[in-house]
Design a protein around this motif. Structure first.
Motif, PDB file in Angstrom:
ATOM      1  N   SER A 140       0.729  -1.202   0.018  1.00 45.70           N
ATOM      2  CA  SER A 140       0.004  -0.104  -0.022  1.00 45.70           C
ATOM      3  C   SER A 140       0.855   1.284  -0.001  1.00 45.70           C
ATOM      4  O   SER A 140       0.212   2.353  -0.194  1.00 45.70           O
ATOM      5  CB  SER A 140      -0.924  -0.063   1.342  1.00 45.70           C
ATOM      6  OG  SER A 140      -0.263  -0.032   2.363  1.00 45.70           O
ATOM      7  N   THR A 141       2.070   1.167   0.166  1.00 53.48           N
ATOM      8  CA  THR A 141       3.150   2.254   0.247  1.00 53.48           C
ATOM      9  C   THR A 141       4.090   2.230  -1.132  1.00 53.48           C
ATOM     10  O   THR A 141       4.432   1.209  -1.380  1.00 53.48           O
ATOM     11  CB  THR A 141       3.659   2.191   1.641  1.00 53.48           C
ATOM     12  OG1 THR A 141       3.035   2.006   2.586  1.00 53.48           O
ATOM     13  CG2 THR A 141       4.943   3.590   1.482  1.00 53.48           C
ATOM     14  N   PRO A 142       4.212   3.405  -1.524  1.00 50.11           N
ATOM     15  CA  PRO A 142       5.125   3.520  -2.815  1.00 50.11           C
ATOM     16  C   PRO A 142       6.365   3.058  -2.283  1.00 50.11           C
ATOM     17  O   PRO A 142       6.951   3.218  -1.219  1.00 50.11           O
ATOM     18  CB  PRO A 142       5.097   4.881  -3.001  1.00 50.11           C
ATOM     19  CG  PRO A 142       3.693   5.443  -2.690  1.00 50.11           C
ATOM     20  CD  PRO A 142       3.537   4.683  -1.378  1.00 50.11           C
ATOM     21  N   VAL A 143       7.493   2.666  -3.350  1.00 52.69           N
ATOM     22  CA  VAL A 143       8.708   2.191  -3.070  1.00 52.69           C
ATOM     23  C   VAL A 143       9.569   3.118  -4.223  1.00 52.69           C
ATOM     24  O   VAL A 143       8.985   3.305  -5.013  1.00 52.69           O
ATOM     25  CB  VAL A 143       8.840   0.431  -3.228  1.00 52.69           C
ATOM     26  CG1 VAL A 143       8.118  -0.182  -2.135  1.00 52.69           C
ATOM     27  CG2 VAL A 143       8.527   0.043  -4.675  1.00 52.69           C
ATOM     28  N   PRO A 144      10.598   3.213  -3.567  1.00 49.74           N
ATOM     29  CA  PRO A 144      11.585   3.995  -4.612  1.00 49.74           C
ATOM     30  C   PRO A 144      11.782   3.358  -6.092  1.00 49.74           C
ATOM     31  O   PRO A 144      12.045   1.855  -5.620  1.00 49.74           O
ATOM     32  CB  PRO A 144      12.770   4.147  -3.860  1.00 49.74           C
ATOM     33  CG  PRO A 144      12.663   3.990  -2.186  1.00 49.74           C
ATOM     34  CD  PRO A 144      11.450   2.856  -2.367  1.00 49.74           C
ATOM     35  N   LEU A 145      11.913   4.146  -6.956  1.00 49.07           N
ATOM     36  CA  LEU A 145      12.022   3.671  -8.479  1.00 49.07           C
ATOM     37  C   LEU A 145      13.656   3.611  -8.595  1.00 49.07           C
ATOM     38  O   LEU A 145      14.219   4.687  -8.526  1.00 49.07           O
ATOM     39  CB  LEU A 145      11.366   4.486  -9.357  1.00 49.07           C
ATOM     40  CG  LEU A 145      11.529   4.075 -10.693  1.00 49.07           C
ATOM     41  CD1 LEU A 145      10.827   2.880 -11.187  1.00 49.07           C
ATOM     42  CD2 LEU A 145      10.774   5.446 -11.691  1.00 49.07           C
ATOM     43  N   PRO A 146      14.164   2.711  -8.931  1.00 48.73           N
ATOM     44  CA  PRO A 146      15.587   2.868  -9.290  1.00 48.73           C
ATOM     45  C   PRO A 146      15.933   3.626 -10.361  1.00 48.73           C
ATOM     46  O   PRO A 146      14.918   3.941 -11.268  1.00 48.73           O
ATOM     47  CB  PRO A 146      15.876   1.196  -9.639  1.00 48.73           C
ATOM     48  CG  PRO A 146      15.008   0.472  -9.129  1.00 48.73           C
ATOM     49  CD  PRO A 146      13.714   1.147  -9.220  1.00 48.73           C
ATOM     50  N   GLY A 147      17.065   4.386 -10.302  1.00 46.26           N
ATOM     51  CA  GLY A 147      17.435   5.402 -11.579  1.00 46.26           C
ATOM     52  C   GLY A 147      17.814   4.712 -12.690  1.00 46.26           C
ATOM     53  O   GLY A 147      18.985   5.101 -13.295  1.00 46.26           O
ATOM     54  N   THR A 148      17.030   4.048 -13.281  1.00 50.30           N
ATOM     55  CA  THR A 148      17.238   3.385 -14.568  1.00 50.30           C
ATOM     56  C   THR A 148      16.032   3.725 -15.734  1.00 50.30           C
ATOM     57  O   THR A 148      15.043   4.025 -14.981  1.00 50.30           O
ATOM     58  CB  THR A 148      17.535   1.754 -14.355  1.00 50.30           C
ATOM     59  OG1 THR A 148      16.140   1.325 -13.840  1.00 50.30           O
ATOM     60  CG2 THR A 148      18.562   1.431 -13.403  1.00 50.30           C
ATOM     61  N   GLU A 149      16.242   3.195 -16.880  1.00 49.25           N
ATOM     62  CA  GLU A 149      15.336   3.657 -17.767  1.00 49.25           C
ATOM     63  C   GLU A 149      14.078   2.636 -17.689  1.00 49.25           C
ATOM     64  O   GLU A 149      14.139   1.296 -17.492  1.00 49.25           O
ATOM     65  CB  GLU A 149      15.864   3.178 -19.009  1.00 49.25           C
ATOM     66  CG  GLU A 149      15.236   3.378 -20.389  1.00 49.25           C
ATOM     67  CD  GLU A 149      15.633   2.872 -21.501  1.00 49.25           C
ATOM     68  OE1 GLU A 149      14.873   2.944 -22.763  1.00 49.25           O
ATOM     69  OE2 GLU A 149      16.830   2.400 -21.902  1.00 49.25           O
ATOM     70  N   VAL A 150      13.113   3.454 -17.687  1.00 43.49           N
ATOM     71  CA  VAL A 150      11.812   2.498 -17.358  1.00 43.49           C
ATOM     72  C   VAL A 150      11.331   2.498 -18.864  1.00 43.49           C
ATOM     73  O   VAL A 150      11.169   3.235 -19.702  1.00 43.49           O
ATOM     74  CB  VAL A 150      10.542   3.602 -16.736  1.00 43.49           C
ATOM     75  CG1 VAL A 150       9.074   2.958 -16.862  1.00 43.49           C
ATOM     76  CG2 VAL A 150      10.758   4.092 -15.281  1.00 43.49           C
ATOM     77  N   LEU A 151      10.947   1.026 -18.936  1.00 43.36           N
ATOM     78  CA  LEU A 151      10.675   0.470 -20.502  1.00 43.36           C
ATOM     79  C   LEU A 151       9.014   0.508 -20.391  1.00 43.36           C
ATOM     80  O   LEU A 151       8.363   0.769 -21.556  1.00 43.36           O
ATOM     81  CB  LEU A 151      11.002  -0.951 -20.572  1.00 43.36           C
ATOM     82  CG  LEU A 151      12.551  -1.109 -20.674  1.00 43.36           C
ATOM     83  CD1 LEU A 151      13.119  -2.487 -20.792  1.00 43.36           C
ATOM     84  CD2 LEU A 151      13.187  -0.293 -21.763  1.00 43.36           C
ATOM     85  N   LEU A 152       8.409   0.105 -19.371  1.00 45.48           N
ATOM     86  CA  LEU A 152       7.005  -0.035 -19.233  1.00 45.48           C
ATOM     87  C   LEU A 152       6.576  -0.052 -17.812  1.00 45.48           C
ATOM     88  O   LEU A 152       7.376  -0.325 -16.825  1.00 45.48           O
ATOM     89  CB  LEU A 152       6.570  -1.398 -19.952  1.00 45.48           C
ATOM     90  CG  LEU A 152       5.163  -1.582 -20.420  1.00 45.48           C
ATOM     91  CD1 LEU A 152       4.991  -0.722 -21.710  1.00 45.48           C
ATOM     92  CD2 LEU A 152       5.302  -3.106 -21.193  1.00 45.48           C
ATOM     93  N   ALA A 153       5.426   0.503 -17.825  1.00 49.20           N
ATOM     94  CA  ALA A 153       4.646   0.572 -16.169  1.00 49.20           C
ATOM     95  C   ALA A 153       3.042  -0.048 -16.429  1.00 49.20           C
ATOM     96  O   ALA A 153       2.431   0.842 -17.555  1.00 49.20           O
ATOM     97  CB  ALA A 153       5.002   1.845 -15.626  1.00 49.20           C
ATOM     98  N   SER A 154       2.476  -0.344 -15.478  1.00 54.00           N
ATOM     99  CA  SER A 154       1.192  -0.893 -15.469  1.00 54.00           C
ATOM    100  C   SER A 154       0.204   0.270 -14.953  1.00 54.00           C
ATOM    101  O   SER A 154      -0.677   0.212 -15.330  1.00 54.00           O
ATOM    102  CB  SER A 154       1.071  -2.067 -14.542  1.00 54.00           C
ATOM    103  OG  SER A 154       1.156  -1.889 -13.207  1.00 54.00           O
ATOM    104  N   GLY A 155       0.944   1.338 -14.470  1.00 55.60           N
ATOM    105  CA  GLY A 155       0.198   2.637 -14.178  1.00 55.60           C
ATOM    106  C   GLY A 155       1.145   3.799 -13.928  1.00 55.60           C
ATOM    107  O   GLY A 155       2.305   3.580 -14.095  1.00 55.60           O
ATOM    108  N   ASP A 156       0.561   4.777 -13.842  1.00 54.96           N
ATOM    109  CA  ASP A 156       1.463   6.128 -13.791  1.00 54.96           C
ATOM    110  C   ASP A 156       2.539   5.837 -12.531  1.00 54.96           C
ATOM    111  O   ASP A 156       1.996   5.351 -11.136  1.00 54.96           O
ATOM    112  CB  ASP A 156       0.389   7.327 -13.332  1.00 54.96           C
ATOM    113  CG  ASP A 156      -0.350   7.547 -14.414  1.00 54.96           C
ATOM    114  OD1 ASP A 156      -0.020   7.105 -15.724  1.00 54.96           O
ATOM    115  OD2 ASP A 156      -1.471   8.241 -14.735  1.00 54.96           O
TER     116      ASP A 156
END
Length: 582
Positions: free
Chosen positions: A550-566
């Motif tokens: 239920s809590t956001p987690v840090p996003l690694p500083g790498t290139e995002v290819l695809l995400a299921s949501g914003d």
């Protein structure tokens, strides 16, 4: 799991911490990493306007599947049938039911799929026939002791006058698994009374189905999905069973005889059918003989097991090198939305299948279970109902869709083969408010209405938001009513729309193909090894990170290819999966 406001982390390499499955670039059969799309013919597309989907309708929508990017199509039964169980009661295995078209229509559909680079798998129903099948009609006419009855499981009853069933088995659809005929004998039917079980110890039965395989292989089909693959052979003597088989997603519950389907570490969820009518060793010789039949044909034809078997090490016996090629992973399908449980079932799946050199075959929805866009939004976490009534607690539609998109992106990021059920690429929810008077599933009626049944996941697809019947067919008729919500899920309002579920699936399949994820490896990511609500792994240079908490987690500083949501300010929000460049 982060408990404070997440911040954007410093870019760093994503370190792996445990290899679960090793990939390979060696030459491989197509089915090892294929994405296969299930078409339920009566609900996919209607070509003639009678409100029931058909084979010409399928042909007319093949470009949708080509655009989506699937490798193959699996068709649920379209054979001649009285349709007591939506075609899973087969009267003639070598013909198309007029409801769906003709053999010429099938040939045209097969050619159209092949022309678009897609293979075709057809359903085979070998555990039972329809009671209208010529063999069963012959058996009824021939009487007790006849050769015709030996093809089925006819038995004398118990008790002084034979009025009690031969044993205490119950039908998966509810009620007794035995029906008495006019001359006093009883016949076995693990499903509806209109679906008598064949006796697979009879050589004529075995020879007949090998001939059926060759009939469709000669037409050019690329494989077969085998219905009830674990139920064709019964224990010698048909002993009583002191457990209870439930229709709820293939699960088994127990009365007074405990059953151990396996420990959670084995990936078990309780989804395996138990009892002397399932998973008998004798089924394996049948599949060895079928394997030999398919080996006579070129093109890597395949056999796919619908086997509700646990633990996974037991299921893997169906996909040994000389048997079937794939087996649906129902343990994965029935795992709750829980990171630790998913990590266990994923690891156990690879461990069991790698032992026999078979791919793991992932699946989240099909024509027998509540759609995962609804299942994952139900108020009670992990519940697996057999359908949802209008009077039941209703799912959170937005939550269910968000989790479904995340679950699908997680699944499609894993090596192996994956199956999609028609409409899930649109984000379709279950129809959870169907009026009882329109239900048709025999399980609803044989349980006296106690179970809603499977109609809710079989509602005709919406193709055009502004058309009658949402474009299902030319007249607007639909054999089951569609909910009003289907307007916003229609295919035509999702094509080319950034963020739509269709475009998410299309992008995922394209990336999966270009990155070779289907034949890659899987290694857990060290950064999230202690995170209780995260499933994170790397596959061929692509990191897949799913946040189930239920809590956001840090996003690694790498290139995002695809995400299921914003994504949210450098973080992965709740119930979201991302693919990153590792």
């Amino acid at each position: 799991m982060a408990t404070t406001e997440p911040t954007t982390p410093t870019p760093a390499p994503l370190a792996a911490d445990g290899t679960v499955h090793v990939g390979s670039d060696a030459a491989r059969e197509w089915w090892r990493d294929a994405v296969i799309y299930q078409v339920y013919p009566r609900s996919f597309a209607d070509g003639d306007g009678d409100g029931i989907g058909d084979i010409p309708g399928i042909t007319s929508r093949l470009d949708h599947l080509k655009t989506l990017g699937v490798d193959a199509v699996w068709l649920s039964p379209f054979y001649r049938s009285p349709q007591k169980d939506a075609g899973y009661d087969v009267a003639d295995y070598r013909d198309v039911d007029p409801l769906f078209g003709t053999l010429a229509d099938f040939d045209a559909m097969l050619a159209g799929a092949h022309d678009r680079g897609m293979r075709v798998i057809v359903d085979l129903v070998p555990n039972h026939t329809s009671d209208q099948h010529a063999w069963f009609q012959e058996a009824l006419a021939a009487g007790p002791g006849s050769a015709a009855r030996e093809r089925y499981m006819f038995r004398d009853g118990r008790g002084p006058d034979g009025t009690e069933p031969p044993n205490n088995w119950q039908s998966i659809f509810g009620g007794a698994a035995w029906t008495r005929v006019d001359d006093g004998q009883w016949y076995l039917h693990l499903f509806d009374a209109s679906q008598p079980d064949l006796d697979w110890n009879h050589p004529e039965v075995r020879a007949e189905f090998e001939d059926v395989l060759r009939f469709w292989l000669d037409k050019g089909v690329d494989g077969f999905r085998i219905d009830v693959a674990h139920g064709m052979v019964k224990a010698d003597g048909l002993p009583d069973w002191h457990g209870h088989v439930s229709m709820v997603e293939g699960s088994a519950t127990e009365d007074d005889q405990p059953v151990d389907p396996g420990a959670p570490e084995d990936g078990s969820t309780g989804a395996g059918n138990q009892g002397p009518m399932f998973d008998q060793d004798g089924v394996h010789e049948i599949y060895r003989s079928w394997h030999r039949v398919l080996a006579e044909y070129d093109g890597d034809r395949c056999l796919v097991a619908e086997a509700w078997v646990e633990p996974l090490s037991r299921l893997a016996r169906y996909v040994r090198p000389d048997e079937m090629h794939q087996a649906f992973n129902f343990s994965f399908l029935t795992t709750a939305w829980d990171a630790a449980a998913l990590r266990r079932v994923i690891a156990a799946s690879y461990r069991a299948n790698d032992e026999v050199g078979a791919p793991t075959t992932w699946v989240l929805s099909n024509h027998d279970v509540v759609r995962h866009a609804t299942r994952l939004g139900l108020p009670e976490v992990g519940v697996r109902p057999n359908g949802v009534f209008a009077t039941d607690p209703q799912p959170d539609e937005a939550l269910g869709l968000r989790r479904a998109r995340a679950a699908s992106l997680l699944m499609l990021g894993m090596p192996g083969s994956a199956y999609l059920y028609q409409g899930e690429e649109l984000g379709l929810p279950e129809h959870t408010t169907l009026p009882n008077e329109v239900r048709q599933d025999p399980g609803h009626f044989r349980t006296g209405g106690a179970e809603a049944g499977r109609d809710g996941c079989r509602v005709p697809l919406p193709w055009e938001a502004d058309a009658p019947g949402y474009g299902f067919g030319p007249t607007g008729k639909t054999w089951l009513p569609q909910p009003e919500s289907y307007e916003r899920y229609a295919a035509d309002v999702q094509y080319g729309v950034a963020g739509s579920t269709f475009e998410l699936y299309r992008a995922a399949l394209a990336t999966r193909s270009t990155e070779g994820l289907g034949h890659g490896g899987l290694t857990w990511l060290e950064a999230w090894s202690d995170a209780p609500d995260v499933v994170a792994f790397v596959n061929r240079g692509v990191a897949v990170v799913a946040n189930l908490g239920s809590t956001p987690v840090p996003l690694p500083g790498t290139e995002v290819l695809l995400a299921s949501g914003d994504l949210d300010d450098g973080a992965i929000p709740a119930d979201t999966t991302v693919w990153l460049r590792a």
